[in-house]
Design a protein around this motif. Sequence first.
Motif, PDB file in Angstrom:
ATOM      1  N   LEU A 211      31.364  -8.144 -39.675  1.00  0.00           N
ATOM      2  CA  LEU A 211      32.289  -7.356 -40.489  1.00  0.00           C
ATOM      3  C   LEU A 211      31.540  -6.272 -41.253  1.00  0.00           C
ATOM      4  O   LEU A 211      32.002  -5.123 -41.334  1.00  0.00           O
ATOM      5  CB  LEU A 211      33.068  -8.260 -41.457  1.00  0.00           C
ATOM      6  CG  LEU A 211      34.087  -7.565 -42.348  1.00  0.00           C
ATOM      7  CD1 LEU A 211      35.136  -6.831 -41.515  1.00  0.00           C
ATOM      8  CD2 LEU A 211      34.749  -8.567 -43.279  1.00  0.00           C
ATOM      9  N   GLN A 212      30.372  -6.597 -41.776  1.00  0.00           N
ATOM     10  CA  GLN A 212      29.562  -5.611 -42.497  1.00  0.00           C
ATOM     11  C   GLN A 212      29.147  -4.476 -41.555  1.00  0.00           C
ATOM     12  O   GLN A 212      29.207  -3.309 -41.933  1.00  0.00           O
ATOM     13  CB  GLN A 212      28.323  -6.271 -43.111  1.00  0.00           C
ATOM     14  CG  GLN A 212      27.506  -5.346 -43.989  1.00  0.00           C
ATOM     15  CD  GLN A 212      28.250  -4.888 -45.227  1.00  0.00           C
ATOM     16  OE1 GLN A 212      28.961  -5.673 -45.859  1.00  0.00           O
ATOM     17  NE2 GLN A 212      28.101  -3.632 -45.582  1.00  0.00           N
ATOM     18  N   GLN A 213      28.756  -4.809 -40.323  1.00  0.00           N
ATOM     19  CA  GLN A 213      28.392  -3.791 -39.336  1.00  0.00           C
ATOM     20  C   GLN A 213      29.587  -2.887 -39.034  1.00  0.00           C
ATOM     21  O   GLN A 213      29.451  -1.661 -38.948  1.00  0.00           O
ATOM     22  CB  GLN A 213      27.882  -4.441 -38.047  1.00  0.00           C
ATOM     23  CG  GLN A 213      26.542  -5.126 -38.187  1.00  0.00           C
ATOM     24  CD  GLN A 213      26.182  -5.970 -36.968  1.00  0.00           C
ATOM     25  OE1 GLN A 213      27.004  -6.162 -36.066  1.00  0.00           O
ATOM     26  NE2 GLN A 213      24.964  -6.484 -36.942  1.00  0.00           N
ATOM     27  N   PHE A 214      30.750  -3.499 -38.882  1.00  0.00           N
ATOM     28  CA  PHE A 214      31.964  -2.725 -38.615  1.00  0.00           C
ATOM     29  C   PHE A 214      32.260  -1.779 -39.774  1.00  0.00           C
ATOM     30  O   PHE A 214      32.593  -0.606 -39.566  1.00  0.00           O
ATOM     31  CB  PHE A 214      33.153  -3.661 -38.371  1.00  0.00           C
ATOM     32  CG  PHE A 214      34.463  -2.936 -38.277  1.00  0.00           C
ATOM     33  CD1 PHE A 214      34.793  -2.201 -37.150  1.00  0.00           C
ATOM     34  CD2 PHE A 214      35.357  -2.982 -39.333  1.00  0.00           C
ATOM     35  CE1 PHE A 214      36.002  -1.522 -37.075  1.00  0.00           C
ATOM     36  CE2 PHE A 214      36.563  -2.303 -39.261  1.00  0.00           C
ATOM     37  CZ  PHE A 214      36.888  -1.577 -38.127  1.00  0.00           C
ATOM     38  N   MET A 215      32.138  -2.270 -40.993  1.00  0.00           N
ATOM     39  CA  MET A 215      32.427  -1.440 -42.165  1.00  0.00           C
ATOM     40  C   MET A 215      31.449  -0.266 -42.245  1.00  0.00           C
ATOM     41  O   MET A 215      31.831   0.835 -42.635  1.00  0.00           O
ATOM     42  CB  MET A 215      32.379  -2.276 -43.440  1.00  0.00           C
ATOM     43  CG  MET A 215      33.436  -3.379 -43.487  1.00  0.00           C
ATOM     44  SD  MET A 215      35.112  -2.746 -43.350  1.00  0.00           S
ATOM     45  CE  MET A 215      35.405  -2.295 -45.030  1.00  0.00           C
ATOM     46  N   GLU A 216      30.209  -0.464 -41.858  1.00  0.00           N
ATOM     47  CA  GLU A 216      29.244   0.635 -41.842  1.00  0.00           C
ATOM     48  C   GLU A 216      29.649   1.686 -40.804  1.00  0.00           C
ATOM     49  O   GLU A 216      29.524   2.881 -41.047  1.00  0.00           O
ATOM     50  CB  GLU A 216      27.831   0.117 -41.559  1.00  0.00           C
ATOM     51  CG  GLU A 216      27.218  -0.643 -42.721  1.00  0.00           C
ATOM     52  CD  GLU A 216      27.113   0.185 -43.989  1.00  0.00           C
ATOM     53  OE1 GLU A 216      26.746   1.390 -43.909  1.00  0.00           O
ATOM     54  OE2 GLU A 216      27.413  -0.354 -45.078  1.00  0.00           O
ATOM     55  N   GLN A 217      30.140   1.225 -39.667  1.00  0.00           N
ATOM     56  CA  GLN A 217      30.613   2.161 -38.643  1.00  0.00           C
ATOM     57  C   GLN A 217      31.831   2.938 -39.145  1.00  0.00           C
ATOM     58  O   GLN A 217      31.972   4.131 -38.867  1.00  0.00           O
ATOM     59  CB  GLN A 217      30.947   1.420 -37.352  1.00  0.00           C
ATOM     60  CG  GLN A 217      29.721   0.865 -36.650  1.00  0.00           C
ATOM     61  CD  GLN A 217      30.079  -0.017 -35.464  1.00  0.00           C
ATOM     62  OE1 GLN A 217      31.218  -0.449 -35.308  1.00  0.00           O
ATOM     63  NE2 GLN A 217      29.095  -0.303 -34.631  1.00  0.00           N
ATOM     64  N   VAL A 218      32.699   2.271 -39.881  1.00  0.00           N
ATOM     65  CA  VAL A 218      33.873   2.940 -40.450  1.00  0.00           C
ATOM     66  C   VAL A 218      33.430   4.007 -41.443  1.00  0.00           C
ATOM     67  O   VAL A 218      33.951   5.130 -41.438  1.00  0.00           O
ATOM     68  CB  VAL A 218      34.831   1.918 -41.115  1.00  0.00           C
ATOM     69  CG1 VAL A 218      35.904   2.620 -41.929  1.00  0.00           C
ATOM     70  CG2 VAL A 218      35.463   1.022 -40.058  1.00  0.00           C
ATOM     71  N   LYS A 219      32.439   3.698 -42.272  1.00  0.00           N
ATOM     72  CA  LYS A 219      31.917   4.693 -43.224  1.00  0.00           C
ATOM     73  C   LYS A 219      31.381   5.909 -42.484  1.00  0.00           C
ATOM     74  O   LYS A 219      31.624   7.048 -42.883  1.00  0.00           O
ATOM     75  CB  LYS A 219      30.803   4.081 -44.082  1.00  0.00           C
ATOM     76  CG  LYS A 219      31.274   3.194 -45.186  1.00  0.00           C
ATOM     77  CD  LYS A 219      30.079   2.703 -46.014  1.00  0.00           C
ATOM     78  CE  LYS A 219      30.494   1.734 -47.080  1.00  0.00           C
ATOM     79  NZ  LYS A 219      29.356   1.278 -47.886  1.00  0.00           N
ATOM     80  N   GLN A 220      30.643   5.665 -41.400  1.00  0.00           N
ATOM     81  CA  GLN A 220      30.124   6.782 -40.611  1.00  0.00           C
ATOM     82  C   GLN A 220      31.269   7.585 -39.994  1.00  0.00           C
ATOM     83  O   GLN A 220      31.217   8.817 -39.943  1.00  0.00           O
ATOM     84  CB  GLN A 220      29.195   6.269 -39.513  1.00  0.00           C
ATOM     85  CG  GLN A 220      27.900   5.699 -40.037  1.00  0.00           C
ATOM     86  CD  GLN A 220      27.047   5.062 -38.940  1.00  0.00           C
ATOM     87  OE1 GLN A 220      27.400   5.086 -37.767  1.00  0.00           O
ATOM     88  NE2 GLN A 220      25.935   4.474 -39.341  1.00  0.00           N
ATOM     89  N   GLY A 221      32.300   6.886 -39.551  1.00  0.00           N
ATOM     90  CA  GLY A 221      33.470   7.567 -38.992  1.00  0.00           C
ATOM     91  C   GLY A 221      34.174   8.417 -40.033  1.00  0.00           C
ATOM     92  O   GLY A 221      34.592   9.547 -39.742  1.00  0.00           O
TER      93      GLY A 221
END
Length: 116
Positions: free
Chosen positions: A53-63
Amino acid sequence: MAEGLSGLSESMMKFSPQMDSGGLNRQGGAAAGGGMQEGTAFAQAEEASAQKLQQFMEQVKQGFGAYAGIARASASDYLNADQSGQQTIAKTQDLSPLKSSAPVHPSLLFPSAGGN
């Protein structure tokens, strides 16, 4: 019918979405289950899920960052196109025979004035 485009370029330039990671910044995983045999497996699964989930949230921030960049680039393109259009219209008006100092036959300006 619309007279032209009406984008909110100032808002596009300021666009900068922020994301709150909320409770993802936690310390450690769940308790080992109070001695239950399944507790350790559950704690490991919870930790693995939290990491994903933390990895996904980092990808969302980059998006979000990329999306904000697209919005700013679009605003810049919009403003540049607007300015280019204004310059083209101004040049066209400068070339208008109605503003020219050269004599123009009336039949060219007003076709019915020259007779049939």
